[in-house]
Design a protein around this motif. Sequence first.
Motif, short mmCIF file in Angstrom:
data_model
loop_
_atom_site.label_atom_id
_atom_site.label_comp_id
_atom_site.label_asym_id
_atom_site.label_seq_id
_atom_site.Cartn_x
_atom_site.Cartn_y
_atom_site.Cartn_z
N ALA A 161 -3.36 -35.17 71.78
CA ALA A 161 -4.50 -34.37 72.26
C ALA A 161 -5.77 -35.19 72.00
O ALA A 161 -6.38 -35.10 70.95
N TRP A 162 -6.13 -36.00 72.98
CA TRP A 162 -7.22 -36.96 72.76
C TRP A 162 -8.56 -36.29 72.49
O TRP A 162 -9.38 -36.80 71.73
N GLY A 163 -8.78 -35.14 73.12
CA GLY A 163 -10.03 -34.43 72.86
C GLY A 163 -10.14 -33.99 71.41
O GLY A 163 -11.23 -34.05 70.81
N LEU A 164 -9.02 -33.56 70.85
CA LEU A 164 -9.00 -33.18 69.44
C LEU A 164 -9.24 -34.40 68.55
O LEU A 164 -9.98 -34.33 67.56
N ILE A 165 -8.62 -35.50 68.89
CA ILE A 165 -8.81 -36.72 68.11
C ILE A 165 -10.28 -37.17 68.15
O ILE A 165 -10.84 -37.60 67.13
N ASP A 166 -10.93 -37.02 69.30
CA ASP A 166 -12.36 -37.33 69.38
C ASP A 166 -13.15 -36.45 68.41
O ASP A 166 -14.10 -36.92 67.76
N LEU A 167 -12.78 -35.17 68.33
CA LEU A 167 -13.47 -34.27 67.41
C LEU A 167 -13.25 -34.69 65.96
O LEU A 167 -14.20 -34.76 65.17
N LEU A 168 -12.01 -34.99 65.60
CA LEU A 168 -11.72 -35.39 64.23
C LEU A 168 -12.46 -36.67 63.86
O LEU A 168 -12.85 -36.87 62.70
N ASN A 169 -12.66 -37.51 64.84
CA ASN A 169 -13.31 -38.80 64.59
C ASN A 169 -14.80 -38.67 64.27
O ASN A 169 -15.43 -39.64 63.86
N THR A 170 -15.35 -37.45 64.45
CA THR A 170 -16.77 -37.26 64.12
C THR A 170 -16.98 -37.09 62.62
O THR A 170 -18.12 -37.13 62.16
N VAL A 171 -15.90 -36.87 61.87
CA VAL A 171 -15.99 -36.71 60.42
C VAL A 171 -15.49 -37.99 59.76
O VAL A 171 -14.33 -38.36 59.92
N LYS A 172 -16.35 -38.65 59.04
CA LYS A 172 -16.01 -39.95 58.46
C LYS A 172 -15.74 -39.80 56.96
O LYS A 172 -16.32 -38.96 56.28
N GLY A 173 -14.85 -40.66 56.47
CA GLY A 173 -14.70 -40.80 55.03
C GLY A 173 -13.92 -39.72 54.33
O GLY A 173 -14.02 -39.57 53.11
N PHE A 174 -13.14 -38.93 55.08
CA PHE A 174 -12.31 -37.91 54.45
C PHE A 174 -10.90 -38.01 55.01
O PHE A 174 -10.71 -38.13 56.22
N PRO A 175 -9.86 -37.95 54.15
CA PRO A 175 -8.48 -38.12 54.64
C PRO A 175 -8.07 -37.01 55.61
O PRO A 175 -8.23 -35.82 55.31
N MET A 176 -7.55 -37.42 56.75
CA MET A 176 -7.04 -36.48 57.74
C MET A 176 -5.77 -37.07 58.36
O MET A 176 -5.70 -38.27 58.59
N THR A 177 -4.81 -36.19 58.63
CA THR A 177 -3.60 -36.60 59.31
C THR A 177 -3.45 -35.81 60.59
O THR A 177 -3.52 -34.57 60.58
N TYR A 178 -3.26 -36.51 61.70
CA TYR A 178 -3.07 -35.89 63.01
C TYR A 178 -1.59 -35.93 63.38
O TYR A 178 -0.90 -36.93 63.15
N ALA A 179 -1.13 -34.86 64.01
CA ALA A 179 0.24 -34.81 64.55
C ALA A 179 0.20 -34.13 65.90
O ALA A 179 -0.64 -33.27 66.17
N GLY A 180 1.14 -34.52 66.77
CA GLY A 180 1.26 -33.84 68.05
C GLY A 180 1.25 -34.76 69.25
O GLY A 180 0.21 -35.34 69.57
N GLY A 181 2.41 -34.91 69.89
CA GLY A 181 2.48 -35.61 71.16
C GLY A 181 2.61 -37.12 71.11
O GLY A 181 2.72 -37.77 72.15
N ILE A 182 2.59 -37.70 69.90
CA ILE A 182 2.71 -39.16 69.81
C ILE A 182 4.13 -39.55 70.24
O ILE A 182 5.11 -39.16 69.62
N ALA A 183 4.22 -40.32 71.31
CA ALA A 183 5.52 -40.58 71.90
C ALA A 183 5.77 -42.06 72.19
O ALA A 183 6.85 -42.43 72.63
N GLY A 184 4.79 -42.92 71.93
CA GLY A 184 4.96 -44.33 72.22
C GLY A 184 4.01 -45.16 71.37
O GLY A 184 3.06 -44.65 70.76
N PHE A 185 4.27 -46.46 71.35
CA PHE A 185 3.46 -47.35 70.52
C PHE A 185 2.05 -47.50 71.07
O PHE A 185 1.11 -47.81 70.32
N GLU A 186 1.87 -47.23 72.36
CA GLU A 186 0.53 -47.26 72.91
C GLU A 186 -0.31 -46.11 72.35
O GLU A 186 -1.53 -46.23 72.23
#
Length: 224
Positions: A161-186
């Motif tokens: 969910a690239w839009g969600l990842i863009d949102l998470l990327n606005t917060v710097k310096g705090f540990p976060m783990t994303y999951a969902g839809g990762i299906a390839g090395f790209e």
Amino acid sequence: MSERDAAFFADLFQKDGLTGGHVILLNPASSPFFEATQAQALLALRTYPGGLMVGGGIRDDNASFYIENGASHVIVTSFCFTDGRIVRENIDKMKRAVGKEHLVLDLSCRRKGDDYYIMTDRWQKYTDTPLTRELLESLTEDCDEFLIHGIDAEGLGGGPAWGLIDLLNTVKGFPMTYAGGIAGFEDIAGIRQKTEGRLDITIGSALSLFGGQMDYRKVLEACR
């Protein structure tokens, strides 16, 4: 579903130096399968003490039990929400029970309109709380890490969910783990490039260990 027990995976992750794996109890305490589910969770935690996190039905009255049995952190969602809103009192109870340093807040969310809303009760219920930069920044004082599934992408193999990842990327310096839809090395490379390596990822059904197409050893190489 794997024919291997939880100890097999815990031992494998320990040997490969992986930390922060998620052990999730999918059957609630009311289920006739709960005891067997909990037994497997405890088997994993005791096999790799300090290396795995546990979630699923975690409350202030059982959180310390899992920490004492080897979990590095407990993962909490539903207990911290009532009637769709964050309950500060319950977050404080969790901090008193295990300490901020052992607490992961699961803010997994689903898109509704232009926003992502936090989901509870095994992702079945919308809260009234949209995930925002301001909310994330305020909650960094209450936990050690965020776990955030892009529920719309989960299990579909169609990419994150690239839009969600863009949102998470606005917060710097705090540990976060994303999951969902990762299906390839790209996808791994794209997340790394977009977040400059700040965002951790977790891969489930796409991993060869669980019957998916992404070779486990190659994933390790790509992430390291």
